[in-house]
Design an enzyme around this catalytic site. Structure first.
Site, PDB file in Angstrom:
ATOM      1  CG  HIS A 131      30.288   3.998  37.926  1.00  0.00           C
ATOM      2  ND1 HIS A 131      29.828   5.301  38.007  1.00  0.00           N
ATOM      3  CD2 HIS A 131      29.798   3.377  39.021  1.00  0.00           C
ATOM      4  CE1 HIS A 131      29.121   5.444  39.110  1.00  0.00           C
ATOM      5  NE2 HIS A 131      29.072   4.291  39.736  1.00  0.00           N
ATOM      6  CB  SER A 132      33.770   6.279  32.624  1.00  0.00           C
ATOM      7  OG  SER A 132      33.435   5.466  31.509  1.00  0.00           O
TER       8      SER A 132
END
Length: 459
Positions: A131-132
């Site tokens: 998700h980064s």
């Protein structure tokens, strides 16, 4: 926000699942993926911390064979009697994938090609991205920009809460934001959700595997309710969620009463506690436009119209858990609460906290609140799309690594709208029953609308 998604109790991965009309040729897929998605800097860089702890994106070489996996699935039979086992194989594959992580020494994404005929596709592509790198809207936009024809999204409907005049709006905005910031602090430190069959006992649930299941609905049914009540698709799906959760919890509490030997604990009776606090962390896309840009625009390093990464805020959305005689009352509640959330800067404040508290003052305010569930509505294309010459039959998005036992994603594609559940099946062992409750809730809403329209036509 990217740093928040690297915290131990929110080390979150996005899971995109796409079905295709034809089998996927691994070599053709790899060649096309290298020439499209991998050109984006986020997909060809690693995250490296400097001496001061600041994380930088550093360009690196991408070995496509380390990122694209093609497991052997020939042992699964392909005749119609085994469609259920094929669906279960894909579901179990994703569940096992959620037990693993991607090395930080390479760009944190991979693809898994399953050339296995299921009930709704000839092959399945599983895309896993940390998700980064970006949120669901960024990831779907990047992938859709590689489609053979650039898809279109429905226009974003802007609504103003009823009664918000030119004079009262600034006052309402200020007051609502103040109240929501206070609730933000209270939730972080002492105000907790009610313990329920849906709530994880602690944030350690972030380290458990997830089962991801999908239930598809007819988008026209949702639009029928939306148009008849002057609401939005999001309002309707929130109402369905509230009604479905109420039905599920009522049955669970009834089963608990029966197990304890109490009489009259039947599903049709009200078995709910008098007051249940059930809050969702509801994520909001903070981008100025829903438009899908060309791949050339998406991968620009400077002055790109496409907004990279995690451009999301979030608000606390309280679901009113109760059994209601009139299904439309759930919609009234959902619209009222959502209108209230539109008249606040809570989502922007949360994004501000991610920028400031994570970097300079890592307290509880720098982490995601411990609510019962997460909820996200990701816009999908309203037209049929093909990726590298292969027609897409379905699209779903989900997560694992989040500190809640239940996450719900809504995503539409063509004339369908899917509700995707990510659950810890040690806490929620029956996700398909929960899907049934959501399906029944939508049916009851539709029936109420049709009945009201029928009565109006007679008059």
């Amino acid at each position: 926000m990217a740093r928040m998604f690297h915290e131990p109790q929110s080390n979150v991965y996005c899971i995109g699942i796409m079905g295709f009309k034809s089998p996927i040729d691994p070599q053709i897929f790899k060649a096309n993926w290298l020439q499209t998605v991998v050109k984006h800097p986020r997909f060809s860089s690693v995250q490296v911390a400097d001496i001061g702890g600041e994380v930088k994106w550093v360009k690196t070489m991408v070995d496509i064979d380390k990122h694209v996996k093609v497991p052997m699935v020939d042992q699964i039979q392909h005749h119609p009697m085994d469609m259920a086992s094929s669906d279960k194989f894909v579901e179990d594959y994703v569940a096992n994938l959620s037990k693993t992580q991607i090395s930080t020494s390479i760009p944190m994404w991979d693809c898994h090609i399953l050339n296995l005929k299921t009930s709704d596709a000839e092959s399945t592509l599983i895309i896993r991205v940390h998700h980064s790198l970006g949120d669901g809207t960024f990831l779907t936009s990047l992938i859709f920009s590689c489609s053979d024809t650039l898809p279109s999204y429905p226009a974003k409907r802007e609504s103003t809460p009823a009664g918000a005049g030119w004079f009262w709006s600034p006052l309402m905005l200020t007051w609502n934001t103040f109240v929501d910031i206070w609730m933000c602090v209270a939730t972080a430190y002492f105000l907790k959700d009610t313990e329920s069959p849906l709530k994880a006992p602690s944030s350690s649930v972030a380290f458990t595997s997830r089962r991801i299941v999908r239930r598809t609905f007819c988008l026209d049914d949702v639009k029928l309710v939306k148009n008849a009540t002057d609401t939005t698709v999001n309002d309707v799906m929130l109402a369905v969620t509230q009604a479905g959760l109420s039905r599920y919890l009522n049955r669970k509490y009834g089963e608990a009463k029966s197990d304890n030997g109490e009489a009259n604990a039947r599903e049709l009776e009200n078995n709910l506690p008098l007051c249940t606090r059930l809050t969702a962390t509801l994520f909001i896309n903070m981008r100025s436009s829903r438009q899908i840009y060309t791949l050339e625009e998406m991968v620009k390093k400077k002055k790109s119209k496409a907004e990279w990464g995690n451009k999301i805020g979030y608000v606390l959305f309280p679901f009113k858990i109760a059994l209601k005689d009139n299904p439309l009352d759930y919609l009234k509640d959902a619209k009222s609460t959502m209108d209230r959330k539109k008249a606040t800067l809570e989502a922007k404040f949360r994004l501000f906290m991610a920028k400031v508290f994570v970097k300079f003052y890592p307290t509880r305010l720098a982490s995601f609140p411990l609510t019962t569930m997460w909820f996200s509505n990701v816009a999908g294309p309203q037209d049929q799309i093909s990726l590298f010459g292969n027609q897409v039959t379905f699209i779903s998005m989900s997560l694992y690594g989040q500190p809640v036992a239940l996450t719900i994603h809504i995503i539409n594609y063509e004339k369908k709208i899917s509700r995707v559940l990510s659950v810890d099946d040690n806490i929620i062992p029956d996700p398909y029953e929960l899907c049934d409750d959501f399906e029944e809730a939508l049916k009851l809403l539709k029936t109420s609308i049709l009945k009201r329209l029928s009565n109006s036509s007679r008059l």
